[in-house]
Design an enzyme around this catalytic site. Sequence first.
Site, PDB file in Angstrom:
ATOM      1  N   GLU A 182      12.293   7.567  -0.243  1.00  0.00           N
ATOM      2  CA  GLU A 182      11.298   6.917  -0.571  1.00  0.00           C
ATOM      3  C   GLU A 182      11.180   7.305  -2.287  1.00  0.00           C
ATOM      4  O   GLU A 182      10.808   8.694  -2.450  1.00  0.00           O
ATOM      5  CB  GLU A 182       9.538   5.880  -0.167  1.00  0.00           C
ATOM      6  CG  GLU A 182       9.156   7.425   0.606  1.00  0.00           C
ATOM      7  CD  GLU A 182       7.966   7.261   0.716  1.00  0.00           C
ATOM      8  OE1 GLU A 182       7.455   6.614  -0.096  1.00  0.00           O
ATOM      9  OE2 GLU A 182       7.192   7.749   1.757  1.00  0.00           O
ATOM     10  N   LYS A 213       4.037   0.530  -8.181  1.00  0.00           N
ATOM     11  CA  LYS A 213       3.813   1.201  -6.660  1.00  0.00           C
ATOM     12  C   LYS A 213       4.443  -0.141  -6.229  1.00  0.00           C
ATOM     13  O   LYS A 213       3.001  -1.426  -6.294  1.00  0.00           O
ATOM     14  CB  LYS A 213       2.665   1.761  -5.951  1.00  0.00           C
ATOM     15  CG  LYS A 213       2.535   1.838  -4.462  1.00  0.00           C
ATOM     16  CD  LYS A 213       0.805   2.466  -3.506  1.00  0.00           C
ATOM     17  CE  LYS A 213       1.257   2.398  -2.170  1.00  0.00           C
ATOM     18  NZ  LYS A 213      -0.170   2.759  -2.037  1.00  0.00           N
ATOM     19  N   VAL A 216       6.827   2.958   2.029  1.00  0.00           N
ATOM     20  CA  VAL A 216       7.797   3.546   2.811  1.00  0.00           C
ATOM     21  C   VAL A 216       8.324   1.699   3.683  1.00  0.00           C
ATOM     22  O   VAL A 216       9.861   1.303   4.060  1.00  0.00           O
ATOM     23  CB  VAL A 216       7.312   3.371   4.499  1.00  0.00           C
ATOM     24  CG1 VAL A 216       7.822   3.653   5.886  1.00  0.00           C
ATOM     25  CG2 VAL A 216       6.558   5.014   4.187  1.00  0.00           C
ATOM     26  N   ASP A 247      -7.737  -3.494   5.407  1.00  0.00           N
ATOM     27  CA  ASP A 247      -6.790  -2.749   5.022  1.00  0.00           C
ATOM     28  C   ASP A 247      -5.715  -2.261   6.186  1.00  0.00           C
ATOM     29  O   ASP A 247      -6.328  -0.828   6.373  1.00  0.00           O
ATOM     30  CB  ASP A 247      -7.879  -1.650   4.092  1.00  0.00           C
ATOM     31  CG  ASP A 247      -6.527  -0.978   3.813  1.00  0.00           C
ATOM     32  OD1 ASP A 247      -5.366  -1.018   3.040  1.00  0.00           O
ATOM     33  OD2 ASP A 247      -7.467  -0.190   2.535  1.00  0.00           O
ATOM     34  N   SER A 257      -1.559  -1.328   6.504  1.00  0.00           N
ATOM     35  CA  SER A 257      -0.459  -1.068   5.583  1.00  0.00           C
ATOM     36  C   SER A 257       0.480  -1.962   5.829  1.00  0.00           C
ATOM     37  O   SER A 257       1.030  -2.565   6.914  1.00  0.00           O
ATOM     38  CB  SER A 257       0.071   0.291   5.719  1.00  0.00           C
ATOM     39  OG  SER A 257       1.384   0.440   4.718  1.00  0.00           O
ATOM     40  N   ASP A 309       2.919  -1.675   5.849  1.00  0.00           N
ATOM     41  CA  ASP A 309       4.823  -0.850   6.800  1.00  0.00           C
ATOM     42  C   ASP A 309       4.187  -0.993   8.038  1.00  0.00           C
ATOM     43  O   ASP A 309       5.868  -1.669   8.656  1.00  0.00           O
ATOM     44  CB  ASP A 309       4.606   1.251   5.950  1.00  0.00           C
ATOM     45  CG  ASP A 309       4.426   1.618   4.966  1.00  0.00           C
ATOM     46  OD1 ASP A 309       4.543   0.914   4.055  1.00  0.00           O
ATOM     47  OD2 ASP A 309       3.898   2.833   4.948  1.00  0.00           O
ATOM     48  N   LYS A 338      -1.107   9.813   8.631  1.00  0.00           N
ATOM     49  CA  LYS A 338      -2.091  10.570   8.304  1.00  0.00           C
ATOM     50  C   LYS A 338      -3.582  10.499   9.274  1.00  0.00           C
ATOM     51  O   LYS A 338      -4.016   9.549   9.272  1.00  0.00           O
ATOM     52  CB  LYS A 338      -2.340  10.458   6.767  1.00  0.00           C
ATOM     53  CG  LYS A 338      -2.271  11.812   6.050  1.00  0.00           C
ATOM     54  CD  LYS A 338      -1.991  11.339   4.377  1.00  0.00           C
ATOM     55  CE  LYS A 338      -0.522  10.596   4.424  1.00  0.00           C
ATOM     56  NZ  LYS A 338      -0.140   9.501   4.337  1.00  0.00           N
TER      57      LYS A 338
HETATM   58  N1  PSU Z   1       2.438   9.038   3.541  1.00  0.00           N
HETATM   59  C1  PSU Z   1       2.574  10.594   2.525  1.00  0.00           C
HETATM   60  N2  PSU Z   1       2.770  10.377   1.550  1.00  0.00           N
HETATM   61  C2  PSU Z   1       2.926   9.076   0.297  1.00  0.00           C
HETATM   62  C3  PSU Z   1       2.628   7.809   0.822  1.00  0.00           C
HETATM   63  C4  PSU Z   1       2.274   7.824   2.531  1.00  0.00           C
HETATM   64  O1  PSU Z   1       2.260  11.630   2.791  1.00  0.00           O
HETATM   65  O2  PSU Z   1       3.148   8.948  -0.720  1.00  0.00           O
HETATM   66  C5  PSU Z   1       2.965   6.376   0.128  1.00  0.00           C
HETATM   67  C6  PSU Z   1       3.572   5.548   1.084  1.00  0.00           C
HETATM   68  O3  PSU Z   1       4.947   5.218   0.704  1.00  0.00           O
HETATM   69  C7  PSU Z   1       4.053   4.943   1.811  1.00  0.00           C
HETATM   70  C8  PSU Z   1       2.090   4.496   1.489  1.00  0.00           C
HETATM   71  O4  PSU Z   1       4.194   3.327   1.793  1.00  0.00           O
HETATM   72  O5  PSU Z   1       1.644   5.706   1.184  1.00  0.00           O
HETATM   73  C9  PSU Z   1       1.465   3.427   1.828  1.00  0.00           C
HETATM   74  O6  PSU Z   1       0.784   3.021   1.094  1.00  0.00           O
HETATM   75  P1  PSU Z   1      -0.334   1.906   1.676  1.00  0.00           P
HETATM   76  O7  PSU Z   1      -1.856   2.505   2.780  1.00  0.00           O
HETATM   77  O8  PSU Z   1      -1.653   1.453   0.321  1.00  0.00           O
HETATM   78  O9  PSU Z   1       0.344   0.963   2.345  1.00  0.00           O
HETATM   79 MN    MN Z   2      -3.107  -0.853   2.067  1.00  0.00          MN
END
Ligand code: PSU
Ligand code: MN
Length: 302
Positions: free
Chosen positions: A23, A85, A105, A137, A139, A141, A158
């Site tokens: 990614e 993003k 992702v 909130d 993701s 993903d 995480k």
């Molecule tokens: N985990 C990491 N580094 C990152 C991300 C996740 O260790 O940069 C990024 C990935 O691209 C993941 C995104 O898809 O954060 C998720 O963002 P959000 O929580 O806004 O959906």
């Molecule tokens: Mn989010």
Amino acid sequence: MKVQLTEAVRHAVTRGAPVVALESTIIAHGMPYPQNLEMAREVEEVVRGGGAVPATIAIVDGVLRAGLSDAELAHFAETGPSIMKVSTRDIPYVVARRQTGATTVASTMRIAALAGIRVFATGGIGGAHREAGESFDISNDLNEFAVSDVAVVTAGAKAILDLPLTLEILETNGVPVVGFGTGEFPAFYSRQSGLAAPMRLDTADEVAAMMKAKWSLGLKGGVVVANPISPADEIPASEITPHINRALAEAKEQGVAGKQVTPFLLKRITEITEGRSLKANIALVMNNARVAAAIAVAYARR
Ligand code: PSU
Ligand code: MN
């Protein structure tokens, strides 16, 4: 073709040879310069070393791309967070306006699937944020895993997230979550989360067999391959938890919301740990790339 492939990626995909998607949000938004560029180059080398072709995915001038040149990798790394993003919802906006975007992702999975790539290595997937019951909130993903036929190698998710809720949502979405060589779902910087992995497989070939079984039965969607950080690189949960909590409190205080949340937390944790979390993050990406290459090789053999 909906996705523009480099020669190397096209050649491999057409022959059914091993390819591993990578990614670009992790480059532009997940790590500071210049470590992000070093990581982006090194992870491609690790994939090649494992016998697969790396395909870093992004949108460049409105074109969906699988495989970037070194100059393009450098552009994403140097420009950093001012590059958009792009999650799945953003793809049509960026394409229609011929813009450049770093793929998360979710959007990387979608573009990989369109390109015929079945294996993807990342650092950590997104998930349900803590207090998601109030903020909603969660993701994108987690939705994408219900849709795109791609196995994603991740160091779990995480500990900035609500991990039990994240696993519940994946279950609801019908997504297999496999502990790779472990019975426990790993927590990104730490090997342990205290949560059981719903399934366990110990070899790349077993994962490849499950991918074949899933998709040949017409069971749509992705697979989470949860691969723990190596013991030498991990930050034990007891050590990282207070730092995570501090970053979360600051995000709340400052009213950080929406797509800014994940990059904000990663950046603050890197600052608070004086770079230790960044080192761990880079190490686990390489560890995931090695496993992803092995899975791609095993899948190509079957
Ligand atoms: N985990 C990491 N580094 C990152 C991300 C996740 O260790 O940069 C990024 C990935 O691209 C993941 C995104 O898809 O954060 C998720 O963002 P959000 O929580 O806004 O959906
Ligand atoms: Mn989010």
